[in-house]
Design a protein around this motif. Structure first.
Motif, PDB file in Angstrom:
ATOM      1  N   UNK A  59      40.501  53.173  53.373  1.00 53.96           N
ATOM      2  CA  UNK A  59      39.482  52.133  53.150  1.00 53.96           C
ATOM      3  C   UNK A  59      38.986  52.121  51.711  1.00 53.96           C
ATOM      4  N   UNK A  60      38.945  53.280  51.074  1.00 51.47           N
ATOM      5  CA  UNK A  60      38.388  53.339  49.722  1.00 51.47           C
ATOM      6  C   UNK A  60      39.385  52.904  48.654  1.00 51.47           C
ATOM      7  N   UNK A  61      40.683  52.884  49.005  1.00 53.07           N
ATOM      8  CA  UNK A  61      41.711  52.570  48.003  1.00 53.07           C
ATOM      9  C   UNK A  61      41.483  51.226  47.334  1.00 53.07           C
ATOM     10  N   UNK A  62      41.054  50.237  48.105  1.00 51.64           N
ATOM     11  CA  UNK A  62      40.933  48.886  47.549  1.00 51.64           C
ATOM     12  C   UNK A  62      39.862  48.812  46.458  1.00 51.64           C
ATOM     13  N   UNK A  63      38.923  49.772  46.452  1.00 58.64           N
ATOM     14  CA  UNK A  63      37.870  49.758  45.420  1.00 58.64           C
ATOM     15  C   UNK A  63      38.438  49.940  44.019  1.00 58.64           C
ATOM     16  N   UNK A  64      39.629  50.529  43.913  1.00 59.58           N
ATOM     17  CA  UNK A  64      40.201  50.824  42.597  1.00 59.58           C
ATOM     18  C   UNK A  64      40.939  49.632  41.988  1.00 59.58           C
ATOM     19  N   UNK A  65      41.208  48.631  42.804  1.00 59.84           N
ATOM     20  CA  UNK A  65      42.129  47.580  42.351  1.00 59.84           C
ATOM     21  C   UNK A  65      41.547  46.738  41.212  1.00 59.84           C
ATOM     22  N   UNK A 113      39.299  47.246  38.777  1.00 55.44           N
ATOM     23  CA  UNK A 113      39.300  47.869  37.448  1.00 55.44           C
ATOM     24  C   UNK A 113      40.729  48.150  36.985  1.00 55.44           C
ATOM     25  N   UNK A 114      41.587  48.594  37.909  1.00 62.49           N
ATOM     26  CA  UNK A 114      42.977  48.877  37.542  1.00 62.49           C
ATOM     27  C   UNK A 114      43.654  47.619  37.000  1.00 62.49           C
ATOM     28  N   UNK A 115      43.392  46.482  37.646  1.00 61.71           N
ATOM     29  CA  UNK A 115      44.008  45.228  37.200  1.00 61.71           C
ATOM     30  C   UNK A 115      43.555  44.870  35.790  1.00 61.71           C
ATOM     31  N   UNK A 116      42.276  45.111  35.503  1.00 59.80           N
ATOM     32  CA  UNK A 116      41.769  44.868  34.129  1.00 59.80           C
ATOM     33  C   UNK A 116      42.509  45.744  33.132  1.00 59.80           C
ATOM     34  N   UNK A 117      42.636  47.038  33.473  1.00 60.57           N
ATOM     35  CA  UNK A 117      43.336  47.959  32.574  1.00 60.57           C
ATOM     36  C   UNK A 117      44.779  47.509  32.342  1.00 60.57           C
ATOM     37  N   UNK A 118      45.463  47.189  33.434  1.00 60.39           N
ATOM     38  CA  UNK A 118      46.884  46.852  33.360  1.00 60.39           C
ATOM     39  C   UNK A 118      47.079  45.585  32.524  1.00 60.39           C
ATOM     40  N   UNK A 119      46.284  44.561  32.810  1.00 60.97           N
ATOM     41  CA  UNK A 119      46.462  43.288  32.098  1.00 60.97           C
ATOM     42  C   UNK A 119      46.105  43.400  30.620  1.00 60.97           C
ATOM     43  N   UNK A 135      45.940  54.600  35.515  1.00 57.48           N
ATOM     44  CA  UNK A 135      46.545  53.258  35.423  1.00 57.48           C
ATOM     45  C   UNK A 135      47.622  53.193  34.348  1.00 57.48           C
ATOM     46  N   UNK A 136      47.620  54.169  33.417  1.00 62.01           N
ATOM     47  CA  UNK A 136      48.659  54.182  32.375  1.00 62.01           C
ATOM     48  C   UNK A 136      50.036  54.455  32.967  1.00 62.01           C
TER      49      UNK A 136
END
Ligand code: NDP
Length: 290
Positions: free
Chosen positions: A209-215, A217-223, A279-280
């Motif tokens: 359930x907690x995994x989705x909380x990371x998406x 910020x991760x998407x911001x980093x990746x993009x 995310x790197x």
């Protein structure tokens, strides 16, 4: 009534569920299946049986395919002849992006538009609020049939490239299948100490359930290509990945899954991302592995 006629070809669990949803929404629904008996119950429920593939395609401007793969489309529509002219073929079968683009060309040569799709729920959820379907292909062909397609599930149109729907579908299953294997691996790990899957279940639920909380910020980093690692960096998490591999070896369970994860960290650290966020790892995952 205003409900458009629709033809459904391919009556496996998914196709059957689609037909039932379309009938319930009042659409005149014509069906055809290689194994004809698979249409019997649907015909009893109100579907119209087409005697031939050509009849099935001629019956509706919208032709929905629900087949094992795109090979099956050629096997079936190869017998449709001129009936394909001015048809919109919505293929909800899984296949590779290249197969999907090739099918668009094949159909265009026969006068039909391809809209490719990927259904994101299993058969029992088709036609429910939980259902959504990725689509791609010519926008006009999609929009002309949006209302009818919405009966199957919420349409998520992603763009003109026919391959997009397959890529979205496979990306979602990439997350899903990999996560399921990770969960099973974790159960095997605690299981090596006699812990049952049921004992572990509440903790697995909390984690998943907690995994989705990371998406977000991760998407911001990746993009942005920026991977600030102030709170947790790749070197620290790579050490943990190594501990999971060691624990798995000691437990005598599968090493490939944790080995692959550790390899991602090793390659990211070797590329200079040790002090960056996890995310790197994207920067190495996006390239071919050796
Ligand atoms: P099935 O494999 O049960 O049904 C396949 C259909 O394709 C059948 O109608 C079968 O005909 C037909 N078919 C296969 N090969 C040929 C061929 N060479 N010539 C003619 N007909 C052929 O699939 P599902 O209904 O489960 O799934 C359909 C699609 O939906 C697949 O692409 C799948 O990946 C996707 N999907 C499935 C989900 C699921 O939970 N099942 C969830 C989301 C997507 P016949 O009856 O004669 O064998």
């Amino acid at each position: 009534d205003n409900a458009a006629a629709v033809t459904v070809i391919g009556l496996g669990p998914m196709g059957q569920a689609m037909v039932r949803a379309l009938l319930a929404a009042g659409h005149r629904t014509t069906v055809w299946n290689r194994t004809a008996s698979r249409a019997d119950e649907l015909v009893a429920e109100g579907a119209v049986r087409a005697a031939t593939v050509a009849d099935a395609v001629a019956a509706s401007e919208l032709v929905v395919l629900s087949l094992t793969d795109y090979r099956a489309m050629y096997d079936i529509l190869g017998a449709a002849g001129d009936a394909l002219v001015d048809r919109v073929v919505v293929n909800l079968s899984s296949d590779t992006p290249n197969e999907t683009r090739a099918a668009a060309t094949w159909l265009a040569q026969r006068g039909a538009d391809l809209v490719a799709g990927g259904v994101m729920v299993p058969a029992p959820l088709v036609g429910t609020d939980a259902a959504y379907v990725f689509y791609s292909g010519p926008r006009a062909a999609f929009e002309a049939n949006r209302e009818t397609l919405a009966v199957i599930g919420r349409p998520e149109y992603r763009g003109e490239d026919h391959a997009l729907a397959q890529l979205y579908y496979q990306a979602q299953l990439d997350i899903f299948l990999t996560s399921l294997s990770a969960y099973l691996h974790a159960v095997a790990l605690v299981g090596s100490a006699g812990v049952s899957a049921e004992e572990f279940a509440p903790y697995a639920v909390d984690n998943l359930n907690s995994l989705s909380m990371y998406v977000a910020q991760a998407a911001k980093n990746i993009d942005s290509g920026q991977h600030p690692g102030d709170l947790a960096n790749a070197a620290m998490m790579g050490a943990t990945a190594d501990h999971i591999l060691g624990a798995s070896r000691a437990a005598g369970i599968d090493l490939e899954l944790p080995g692959t994860v550790k390899a991602h960290y090793d390659r990211a650290i070797a590329a200079g991302h040790g002090a960056d966020s996890w995310t790197s790892l994207f920067e190495v995952i996006r390239k071919p592995s050796a």
